[in-house]
Design a protein around this motif. Structure first.
Motif, PDB file in Angstrom:
ATOM      1  N   THR A 416      58.341  16.841  81.253  1.00  0.00           N
ATOM      2  CA  THR A 416      58.152  16.392  82.555  1.00  0.00           C
ATOM      3  C   THR A 416      56.659  15.847  83.015  1.00  0.00           C
ATOM      4  OG1 THR A 416      57.593  18.686  82.933  1.00  0.00           O
ATOM      5  CG2 THR A 416      59.765  18.395  83.297  1.00  0.00           C
ATOM      6  N   GLU A 417      56.702  14.819  83.478  1.00  0.00           N
ATOM      7  CA  GLU A 417      55.581  14.013  83.767  1.00  0.00           C
ATOM      8  C   GLU A 417      55.070  14.559  85.032  1.00  0.00           C
ATOM      9  OE1 GLU A 417      56.412   9.873  83.713  1.00  0.00           O
ATOM     10  OE2 GLU A 417      56.407   9.759  81.617  1.00  0.00           O
ATOM     11  N   LYS A 418      53.476  14.538  85.130  1.00  0.00           N
ATOM     12  CA  LYS A 418      53.102  14.920  86.734  1.00  0.00           C
ATOM     13  C   LYS A 418      53.390  13.916  87.598  1.00  0.00           C
ATOM     14  CE  LYS A 418      48.487  15.591  88.702  1.00  0.00           C
ATOM     15  NZ  LYS A 418      47.271  15.754  88.579  1.00  0.00           N
ATOM     16  N   TYR A 419      54.005  14.469  88.785  1.00  0.00           N
ATOM     17  CA  TYR A 419      54.311  13.621  89.887  1.00  0.00           C
ATOM     18  C   TYR A 419      53.284  13.126  90.888  1.00  0.00           C
ATOM     19  CZ  TYR A 419      56.528  12.710  94.659  1.00  0.00           C
ATOM     20  OH  TYR A 419      56.957  12.028  95.657  1.00  0.00           O
ATOM     21  N   GLU A 420      53.268  11.819  91.008  1.00  0.00           N
ATOM     22  CA  GLU A 420      52.336  10.930  91.617  1.00  0.00           C
ATOM     23  C   GLU A 420      53.015  10.132  92.920  1.00  0.00           C
ATOM     24  OE1 GLU A 420      50.220   8.328  89.081  1.00  0.00           O
ATOM     25  OE2 GLU A 420      49.560   9.813  87.866  1.00  0.00           O
ATOM     26  N   HIS A 421      52.575  10.471  94.154  1.00  0.00           N
ATOM     27  CA  HIS A 421      53.157   9.716  95.122  1.00  0.00           C
ATOM     28  C   HIS A 421      52.883   8.332  95.306  1.00  0.00           C
ATOM     29  CE1 HIS A 421      54.732   9.402  99.220  1.00  0.00           C
ATOM     30  NE2 HIS A 421      53.832   8.892  99.412  1.00  0.00           N
ATOM     31  N   LYS A 422      53.743   7.431  95.117  1.00  0.00           N
ATOM     32  CA  LYS A 422      53.535   5.973  95.541  1.00  0.00           C
ATOM     33  C   LYS A 422      54.116   5.417  96.727  1.00  0.00           C
ATOM     34  CE  LYS A 422      53.873   5.268  90.246  1.00  0.00           C
ATOM     35  NZ  LYS A 422      54.459   4.714  89.456  1.00  0.00           N
ATOM     36  N   SER A 423      53.201   4.935  97.734  1.00  0.00           N
ATOM     37  CA  SER A 423      53.486   4.452  98.854  1.00  0.00           C
ATOM     38  C   SER A 423      54.017   3.386  98.869  1.00  0.00           C
ATOM     39  CB  SER A 423      52.545   4.943  99.869  1.00  0.00           C
ATOM     40  OG  SER A 423      51.315   4.150  99.633  1.00  0.00           O
ATOM     41  N   GLU A 424      55.262   2.918  99.195  1.00  0.00           N
ATOM     42  CA  GLU A 424      55.513   1.597  99.138  1.00  0.00           C
ATOM     43  C   GLU A 424      55.865   0.963 100.673  1.00  0.00           C
ATOM     44  OE1 GLU A 424      59.039   1.129  96.798  1.00  0.00           O
ATOM     45  OE2 GLU A 424      58.057   1.644  95.208  1.00  0.00           O
ATOM     46  N   VAL A 425      55.277  -0.107 101.193  1.00  0.00           N
ATOM     47  CA  VAL A 425      55.381  -0.620 102.389  1.00  0.00           C
ATOM     48  C   VAL A 425      56.475  -1.562 102.424  1.00  0.00           C
ATOM     49  CG1 VAL A 425      54.249  -2.020 104.347  1.00  0.00           C
ATOM     50  CG2 VAL A 425      52.935  -0.347 102.765  1.00  0.00           C
ATOM     51  N   LYS A 426      57.581  -1.377 103.210  1.00  0.00           N
ATOM     52  CA  LYS A 426      58.540  -2.147 103.202  1.00  0.00           C
ATOM     53  C   LYS A 426      58.724  -3.053 104.333  1.00  0.00           C
ATOM     54  CE  LYS A 426      61.458   1.028 100.561  1.00  0.00           C
ATOM     55  NZ  LYS A 426      62.995   1.937 100.523  1.00  0.00           N
ATOM     56  N   THR A 427      59.098  -4.166 104.292  1.00  0.00           N
ATOM     57  CA  THR A 427      59.097  -5.071 105.143  1.00  0.00           C
ATOM     58  C   THR A 427      60.716  -5.529 105.666  1.00  0.00           C
ATOM     59  OG1 THR A 427      58.985  -7.145 103.773  1.00  0.00           O
ATOM     60  CG2 THR A 427      56.968  -6.353 104.567  1.00  0.00           C
ATOM     61  N   TYR A 428      60.811  -5.968 106.716  1.00  0.00           N
ATOM     62  CA  TYR A 428      62.095  -6.333 107.386  1.00  0.00           C
ATOM     63  C   TYR A 428      62.677  -7.507 106.639  1.00  0.00           C
ATOM     64  CZ  TYR A 428      66.070  -7.398 110.561  1.00  0.00           C
ATOM     65  OH  TYR A 428      67.293  -7.664 110.983  1.00  0.00           O
ATOM     66  N   ASP A 429      63.840  -7.501 106.166  1.00  0.00           N
ATOM     67  CA  ASP A 429      64.382  -8.568 105.648  1.00  0.00           C
ATOM     68  C   ASP A 429      65.499  -9.057 106.714  1.00  0.00           C
ATOM     69  OD1 ASP A 429      65.404 -10.334 103.961  1.00  0.00           O
ATOM     70  OD2 ASP A 429      66.729  -9.039 102.626  1.00  0.00           O
ATOM     71  N   PRO A 430      65.049 -10.454 107.139  1.00  0.00           N
ATOM     72  CA  PRO A 430      66.141 -11.026 108.098  1.00  0.00           C
ATOM     73  C   PRO A 430      67.371 -11.665 107.540  1.00  0.00           C
ATOM     74  CG  PRO A 430      64.172 -12.419 107.644  1.00  0.00           C
ATOM     75  CD  PRO A 430      63.923 -11.225 106.888  1.00  0.00           C
ATOM     76  N   SER A 431      67.625 -11.604 106.055  1.00  0.00           N
ATOM     77  CA  SER A 431      68.643 -12.347 105.432  1.00  0.00           C
ATOM     78  C   SER A 431      69.948 -11.353 105.753  1.00  0.00           C
ATOM     79  CB  SER A 431      68.420 -12.341 104.230  1.00  0.00           C
ATOM     80  OG  SER A 431      68.152 -11.360 103.521  1.00  0.00           O
ATOM     81  N   GLY A 432      69.730 -10.303 106.090  1.00  0.00           N
ATOM     82  CA  GLY A 432      70.863  -9.187 106.157  1.00  0.00           C
ATOM     83  C   GLY A 432      71.328  -9.824 107.725  1.00  0.00           C
ATOM     84  N   ASP A 433      70.699 -10.207 108.500  1.00  0.00           N
ATOM     85  CA  ASP A 433      71.156 -10.475 109.983  1.00  0.00           C
ATOM     86  C   ASP A 433      72.325 -11.640 109.887  1.00  0.00           C
ATOM     87  OD1 ASP A 433      70.077  -8.602 110.878  1.00  0.00           O
ATOM     88  OD2 ASP A 433      68.108  -9.726 111.497  1.00  0.00           O
ATOM     89  N   SER A 434      72.189 -12.653 108.736  1.00  0.00           N
ATOM     90  CA  SER A 434      72.856 -14.089 108.787  1.00  0.00           C
ATOM     91  C   SER A 434      74.105 -13.745 108.425  1.00  0.00           C
ATOM     92  CB  SER A 434      72.175 -14.890 107.636  1.00  0.00           C
ATOM     93  OG  SER A 434      72.880 -15.879 107.625  1.00  0.00           O
ATOM     94  N   THR A 435      75.012 -14.460 109.237  1.00  0.00           N
ATOM     95  CA  THR A 435      76.666 -14.472 108.857  1.00  0.00           C
ATOM     96  C   THR A 435      76.939 -15.744 108.025  1.00  0.00           C
ATOM     97  OG1 THR A 435      77.169 -15.711 110.860  1.00  0.00           O
ATOM     98  CG2 THR A 435      77.001 -13.342 111.151  1.00  0.00           C
ATOM     99  N   LEU A 436      75.889 -16.277 107.585  1.00  0.00           N
ATOM    100  CA  LEU A 436      76.287 -17.574 106.700  1.00  0.00           C
ATOM    101  C   LEU A 436      76.785 -16.944 105.365  1.00  0.00           C
ATOM    102  CD1 LEU A 436      73.616 -19.978 107.768  1.00  0.00           C
ATOM    103  CD2 LEU A 436      76.168 -20.146 108.443  1.00  0.00           C
ATOM    104  N   PRO A 437      77.413 -17.726 104.302  1.00  0.00           N
ATOM    105  CA  PRO A 437      77.660 -17.265 103.163  1.00  0.00           C
ATOM    106  C   PRO A 437      76.513 -17.102 102.177  1.00  0.00           C
ATOM    107  CG  PRO A 437      78.401 -19.562 103.218  1.00  0.00           C
ATOM    108  CD  PRO A 437      78.214 -19.114 104.682  1.00  0.00           C
TER     109      PRO A 437
END
Length: 539
Positions: A416-437
């Protein structure tokens, strides 16, 4: 030889007069056909009479348990020891006890059984001073007393109290639920907000019994039953309640129902304590393994502790799920993994994927505890505690197995490795709003377009080849036509004056026909046919 004979009236010791006749076992019954013949074989030496039925009951219970009563001990010391003769007894166990404690030689054999049978048949003539009516009355009274004693103190029937107690406990739970539901619904017409504020049923009934009408809540002191915050909330709700007004007679009936609920609840707690004590006294190991409620339900379902001890571990595991078992067997589906044993604490604290394994192991250990409690002489719960500790250790290993990693031995623990908190900044992905193929569809469309272009290019190349071939054919045809025209002109120059103008038309028509034949022949049969037609035309 002396004979110890027990009757409902007292102890009788006979002296055998003719021991030679005892050797003929098959014909011994003939010697006891009449009292006169019986007196020639045996003679009464001493008779110790019982004073009352209680003394007779104590003597016979001791004999049934293979023990020596004080009265019998005195008689044997007084008469048999002085005679220095062997003693014939009907019970081999009793003979062993007499030999051990009094150091007397005892005999038990088929000959002794035949002798006892003969004495019993002529008992009225062999024991003087005892009337038949008195003997019959003592037999009947002793039989009744002995039956009552065996039913009262029998080890087989002690668990009937557990069966009745657990059945009554279940009935009380059902009745309490019905009464409390009726009480809440009935008083809810008068003070509906109280049911939402107080969730505990017993506290609800006690509060209702103390106050009664909702108008009395403002002056009532409920600090003994409720916390200060809840008490203030109840008083505030009573002032602005939307309930209807009820008469004093209605309130009296509701309060009487509350009194019944409180009394039944108190009796239920008392009954539960009684059941706990009885289970710890009769089946301590079962109580340690599965708890007093589950153990009592198992005993009640089987009928008694002895009946439960006769069941196998697989039967105890699904005891209580008979309907589900037969339904599964009929429909050819998976059989149930547990019945009443599902409510045990060990099965309840297990994860769902391990419940089947733990219930099977718990049933096996519980059967051992049941048999130990039913047939063992020791009343301690040490075996149950030990088996429960083993099951808990097994449960921990099953739960911790997910942490182990697959290796060569299969037993090495994962690092069991030592737990280290890794903060990841997530950005909004606008590609999910598109209805195009998506890109994958575009790629598919591009591939289809490329394939169409390739097929079109191939078709164009094929058309160009066909056009080139047609142009070559037309050139060959034109050359042939020009050569034919030149020859015709030479011929025309010779016959200009002889032939009129009208004769030139068939020449041109034949030339056109020949050209058509040449073109058709080139397409159909090839140049060989064309050449042959050409030579025929020249001829």
């Amino acid at each position: 030889m002396l004979v110890l004979f027990e009757t409902s009236v007292g102890y009788a010791i006979f002296k055998v007069l003719n021991e030679k006749k005892l050797q003929e076992v098959d014909s011994l019954w003939k010697e006891f056909e009449t009292p006169e013949k019986a007196n020639k074989i045996v003679k009464l030496k001493h008779f110790e009479k019982f004073q009352d039925t209680a003394e007779a009951l104590a003597a016979f219970t001791a004999l049934m348990e293979g023990k020596i009563n004080k009265q019998l001990k005195k008689v044997l010391k007084k008469i048999v020891k002085e005679a220095h003769e062997p003693l014939a007894v009907a019970d081999a166990k009793l003979g062993g006890v007499i030999k051990e404690k009094l150091n007397l030689s005892c005999i038990h054999s088929p000959v002794v059984n035949e002798l006892m049978r003969g004495i019993r048949s002529q008992m009225d003539g062999l024991i003087p001073g005892v009337e038949p009516r008195e003997m019959a009355a003592m037999c009947l009274g002793l039989a009744h007393s002995l039956s009552r004693y065996r039913l009262k103190f029998s080890a087989d029937k002690v668990d009937t109290m557990i069966v009745q107690a657990i059945s009554l406990l279940d009935d009380l739970d059902k009745e309490l639920n019905n009464y409390i539901m009726r009480c809440r619904e009935w008083y809810g017409w008068h003070f509906p907000e109280l049911g939402k504020i107080i969730s505990d049923n017993l506290t609800y009934c006690k509060c209702l019994q103390k106050v009664g009408d909702r108008k009395n809540y403002a002056s009532a002191k409920l600090s003994e039953l409720l916390p200060e915050e809840v008490e203030a909330e109840v008083k505030a709700a009573a002032e602005i309640s939307m309930g209807t007004e009820v008469s004093e007679e209605d309130i009296c009936n509701i309060l009487h129902l509350c009194t019944q609920v409180i009394e039944i609840s108190e009796y239920r707690t008392q009954l539960y304590e009684y059941l706990q004590n009885r289970m710890m006294a009769i089946a301590p190991n079962v109580t340690v393994m599965v708890g007093e409620l589950v153990g009592a339900r198992l005993i009640a379902h089987a009928g008694s502790l002895l009946n439960l001890a006769k069941h196998a571990a697989s039967t105890v595991q699904i005891l209580g799920a008979e309907k589900a078992l037969f339904r599964a067997l009929k429909s050819r589906r998976d059989t149930p993994k547990y019945g009443l044993i599902y409510h045990a604490s060990l099965v309840g604290q297990t994860s769902p994927k391990h419940k089947g394994k733990i219930s099977r192991m718990l049933a096996a250990k519980t059967v051992l505890a049941i048999r130990y409690d039913a047939f063992g002489e020791d009343s301690s719960s040490a075996m149950g505690v030990e088996n429960r500790a083993k099951l808990e250790a097994r449960l921990r290993t099953l739960e911790d197995r997910g942490i182990r990693k697959i290796s060569g031995t299969g037993k090495a623990l994962a690092k069991t490795e030592k737990y280290e908190h890794k903060s990841e900044v997530k950005t909004y992905d606008p590609s999910g709003d598109s209805t195009l193929p998506t890109c994958s569809k575009k790629r598919k469309i591009e591939q289809v377009d490329k394939e169409d272009e390739i097929t079109e290019k191939k078709a164009k190349k094929a058309k160009i080849k066909v056009k080139v071939e047609e142009e070559e054919e037309e050139k060959v045809a034109e050359e042939e036509e020009t050569s034919v025209k030149k020859k015709k002109k030479k011929g025309k120059k010779k016959h200009i004056k002889e032939e009129p103008l009208s004769e030139e038309e068939p020449c041109t028509s034949t030339a056109i026909a020949v050209c058509l034949f040449l073109i058709i022949g080139f397409h159909l049969e090839g140049p060989v046919l064309c050449i042959s037609i050409y030579f025929l035309y020249q001829k």
